[in-house]
Design a protein around this motif. Structure first.
Motif, PDB file in Angstrom:
ATOM      1  N   UNK A 199       0.821  -1.213   0.000  1.00  0.00           N
ATOM      2  CA  UNK A 199       0.000   0.000   0.000  1.00  0.00           C
ATOM      3  C   UNK A 199       0.855   1.263   0.000  1.00  0.00           C
ATOM      4  N   UNK A 200       1.980   1.244   0.691  1.00  0.00           N
ATOM      5  CA  UNK A 200       2.894   2.398   0.696  1.00  0.00           C
ATOM      6  C   UNK A 200       3.460   2.621  -0.700  1.00  0.00           C
ATOM      7  N   UNK A 201       3.778   1.541  -1.408  1.00  0.00           N
ATOM      8  CA  UNK A 201       4.302   1.677  -2.770  1.00  0.00           C
ATOM      9  C   UNK A 201       3.245   2.278  -3.691  1.00  0.00           C
ATOM     10  N   UNK A 202       2.003   1.812  -3.571  1.00  0.00           N
ATOM     11  CA  UNK A 202       0.932   2.347  -4.421  1.00  0.00           C
ATOM     12  C   UNK A 202       0.685   3.823  -4.110  1.00  0.00           C
ATOM     13  N   UNK A 203       0.637   4.174  -2.846  1.00  0.00           N
ATOM     14  CA  UNK A 203       0.405   5.573  -2.463  1.00  0.00           C
ATOM     15  C   UNK A 203       1.585   6.444  -2.881  1.00  0.00           C
ATOM     16  N   UNK A 204       2.798   5.963  -2.681  1.00  0.00           N
ATOM     17  CA  UNK A 204       3.984   6.720  -3.092  1.00  0.00           C
ATOM     18  C   UNK A 204       4.028   6.942  -4.587  1.00  0.00           C
ATOM     19  N   UNK A 205       3.650   5.941  -5.361  1.00  0.00           N
ATOM     20  CA  UNK A 205       3.608   6.087  -6.809  1.00  0.00           C
ATOM     21  C   UNK A 205       2.580   7.131  -7.219  1.00  0.00           C
ATOM     22  N   UNK A 206       1.411   7.108  -6.584  1.00  0.00           N
ATOM     23  CA  UNK A 206       0.366   8.091  -6.908  1.00  0.00           C
ATOM     24  C   UNK A 206       0.824   9.509  -6.565  1.00  0.00           C
ATOM     25  N   UNK A 207       1.492   9.679  -5.431  1.00  0.00           N
ATOM     26  CA  UNK A 207       1.965  11.009  -5.026  1.00  0.00           C
ATOM     27  C   UNK A 207       3.042  11.505  -5.988  1.00  0.00           C
ATOM     28  N   UNK A 208       3.970  10.631  -6.360  1.00  0.00           N
ATOM     29  CA  UNK A 208       5.028  11.041  -7.284  1.00  0.00           C
ATOM     30  C   UNK A 208       4.460  11.408  -8.652  1.00  0.00           C
TER      31      UNK A 208
END
Length: 73
Positions: A57-66
């Motif tokens: 979930x952190x990877x998905x959220x980080x990708x969306x933010x970037x």
């Protein structure tokens, strides 16, 4: 002039399946969390399952933010 341009394959120019990847990661995280309700003893398994689900979930959220900030194409 050909020396200054990077050499790429046609596959690198195709758009990826980002939305399917995000959906798959979220579904995998939910599946990992569903595995907590099992017949195992101890909490080591629970810690690993929760940790891996949180990492996804952190990877998905980080990708969306970037992507929103334009730091990733």
């Amino acid at each position: 002039m050909a020396g200054s341009e990077p050499v790429t394959s046609p596959d690198q120019h195709k758009p990826g399946q980002r939305k399917l990847g995000r959906i798959g990661a979220v579904l995998s995280a939910l599946a990992l969390l569903a595995m907590i309700c099992g017949n195992h003893e101890g909490r080591v398994e629970d810690i690993w399952l929760i940790g891996l689900a949180a990492l996804l979930l952190i990877i998905v959220i980080g990708d969306a933010v970037l992507r929103r900030n334009g730091l990733r194409s």
